[in-house]
Motif scaffolding. Sequence first.
Motif, PDB file in Angstrom:
ATOM      1  N   ILE A   1       0.891  -1.098   0.143  1.00 33.81           N
ATOM      2  CA  ILE A   1      -0.025   0.000  -0.078  1.00 33.81           C
ATOM      3  C   ILE A   1       0.887   1.004  -0.122  1.00 33.81           C
ATOM      4  O   ILE A   1       1.762   1.391   0.758  1.00 33.81           O
ATOM      5  CB  ILE A   1      -0.656  -0.104   1.114  1.00 33.81           C
ATOM      6  N   ARG A   2       0.492   2.073  -1.036  1.00 25.06           N
ATOM      7  CA  ARG A   2       1.525   3.257  -1.126  1.00 25.06           C
ATOM      8  C   ARG A   2       0.763   4.585  -0.771  1.00 25.06           C
ATOM      9  O   ARG A   2      -0.488   4.646  -1.011  1.00 25.06           O
ATOM     10  CB  ARG A   2       2.216   3.556  -2.368  1.00 25.06           C
ATOM     11  N   LYS A   3       1.253   5.272   0.086  1.00 22.14           N
ATOM     12  CA  LYS A   3       0.316   6.775   0.641  1.00 22.14           C
ATOM     13  C   LYS A   3       1.426   7.704   0.111  1.00 22.14           C
ATOM     14  O   LYS A   3       2.439   7.911   0.678  1.00 22.14           O
ATOM     15  CB  LYS A   3       0.026   6.778   1.917  1.00 22.14           C
ATOM     16  N   GLU A   4       1.106   8.518  -0.890  1.00 21.78           N
ATOM     17  CA  GLU A   4       1.840   9.483  -1.419  1.00 21.78           C
ATOM     18  C   GLU A   4       3.441   8.920  -1.692  1.00 21.78           C
ATOM     19  O   GLU A   4       3.450   8.197  -2.535  1.00 21.78           O
ATOM     20  CB  GLU A   4       2.291  10.591  -0.519  1.00 21.78           C
ATOM     21  N   ASP A   5       4.293   9.383  -1.073  1.00 30.90           N
ATOM     22  CA  ASP A   5       5.629   8.936  -1.472  1.00 30.90           C
ATOM     23  C   ASP A   5       6.335   7.826  -0.583  1.00 30.90           C
ATOM     24  O   ASP A   5       7.403   7.532  -0.502  1.00 30.90           O
ATOM     25  CB  ASP A   5       6.811  10.115  -1.312  1.00 30.90           C
ATOM     26  N   ARG A   6       5.476   7.235   0.278  1.00 30.20           N
ATOM     27  CA  ARG A   6       6.000   6.248   1.167  1.00 30.20           C
ATOM     28  C   ARG A   6       5.360   4.721   1.112  1.00 30.20           C
ATOM     29  O   ARG A   6       3.810   4.861   0.950  1.00 30.20           O
ATOM     30  CB  ARG A   6       5.904   6.593   2.912  1.00 30.20           C
ATOM     31  N   ILE A   7       5.904   3.670   1.409  1.00 28.43           N
ATOM     32  CA  ILE A   7       4.986   2.444   1.579  1.00 28.43           C
ATOM     33  C   ILE A   7       4.630   2.039   2.900  1.00 28.43           C
ATOM     34  O   ILE A   7       5.450   2.259   3.973  1.00 28.43           O
ATOM     35  CB  ILE A   7       6.037   1.452   1.113  1.00 28.43           C
TER      36      ILE A   7
ATOM     37  N   LYS B   1     -13.262   4.140   0.877  1.00 32.02           N
ATOM     38  CA  LYS B   1     -13.287   5.328   0.098  1.00 32.02           C
ATOM     39  C   LYS B   1     -12.498   6.503   0.545  1.00 32.02           C
ATOM     40  O   LYS B   1     -11.839   7.205  -0.519  1.00 32.02           O
ATOM     41  CB  LYS B   1     -14.881   5.793  -0.095  1.00 32.02           C
ATOM     42  N   SER B   2     -12.457   6.764   1.772  1.00 31.70           N
ATOM     43  CA  SER B   2     -11.909   7.819   2.241  1.00 31.70           C
ATOM     44  C   SER B   2     -10.212   7.854   2.100  1.00 31.70           C
ATOM     45  O   SER B   2      -9.679   8.737   1.709  1.00 31.70           O
ATOM     46  CB  SER B   2     -11.974   8.170   3.900  1.00 31.70           C
ATOM     47  N   LYS B   3      -9.747   6.433   2.411  1.00 33.97           N
ATOM     48  CA  LYS B   3      -8.418   6.378   2.208  1.00 33.97           C
ATOM     49  C   LYS B   3      -8.219   6.450   0.887  1.00 33.97           C
ATOM     50  O   LYS B   3      -6.942   6.978   0.428  1.00 33.97           O
ATOM     51  CB  LYS B   3      -8.139   4.978   2.575  1.00 33.97           C
TER      52      LYS B   3
END
Length: 381
Positions: free
Chosen positions: A55-61, A303-305
């Motif tokens: 799972i990636r959020k912006e620039d980090r795993i 959905k929010s994530k």
Amino acid sequence: MGLLDFITGRNKELELMFDVDLIEKTSDKIHLKKLAIQTCTDMIGRTISQTEFYIRKEDRIITDEWYYRLNVRPNKNMSASLFWQTVIHKLIHENECLIIQSDTKDLLIADSFIRNHYPLVGDTFNDVIVQGYKFNRTFQMADVIYLEYSNNKIAKLLDSLYSDYGELFGRIIEFQKRKNQIRSTVAVDSTNEKSLETQAKLQNYINKLYKAFANKAVAIVPQQKGFKYAEAQSNMQAHGVDEVMKVSNGFLDQVAMSLGIPKPLIHGDMADIEKVTKNYLSFCIDPFLKKIRDELTEKTLDKSKYMAGERIETNRVAYRDIFDVATAADKLRSSGIANGHELRDRLGLPRSNDPLHDKFVITKNYQDGKDAVKGGEKDEA
């Protein structure tokens, strides 16, 4: 001897001959289909088992529980590679695969289950059995990972295809086995008594002959009174082994094509291997990963994530030469087409915290005329 005695005597002779085991039962050629399907599914399973899910959020795993389960240890009895190979095997063979999560967060692959369809609400699953253990509960669609391969079961398509290839393969094998076959006849004196004892002697005699000729280079068999053995020469022109291989490879080719595997790759041909492998990854592996990625996205991210930028991504195995990749990346970076982070994403590398990778760089040889950046012609004092 009257007519009735003659008919009765002929019937006894027929009875005697029908009781003798002269024909060996033809073996089933189902292994042709099993070998072809197993070869293709194993190749796909081994390839996908090398994939990293995250799972990636912006620039980090995000290295959380899901990351550990998907890439290290899905459950107490399976490694991640074995887990994904099993998933692909069931997905291709059974056209569907159900993965449930136990109370201990283990990911378990269901051996069998019943799916209840509902038009307006999510489907449910009950009678779920995993390695002989039956879960006495109903699983909601939102709580499981459910994968479907296609609208039509590939097993049905392969069965219909095999009905033609299997028959042809079996006939060629039979002809090949009958090449240079020892053919013989045993003449029985009609004056012998047609008793069970006589039948047993005859069968024992035939068995000894068969065993002697099959196992010995030089076989000498004594003749018995009332039984005369005669051998016939076979002039049958049988198919060669290459004909057997052509039929076997033809069926394997059809199975591979139905799964999106290039024929040269399944046969181990090395000509133009890079192009063939890229096609295999693009048209066979990537669709499988897309199905898995879409299902994981729906079941692990709300959905929010998702709207906040979290994504399920995969880093699959790739066929590439590191020097060719470095050359292509250098051109993309120096021409300003991509920045450092975008290139690292495409190479399957984690993002760097270096702010230099956020910038788009254009070197002098890509700049044009008056807009060219000056400098670098001589060393500054």
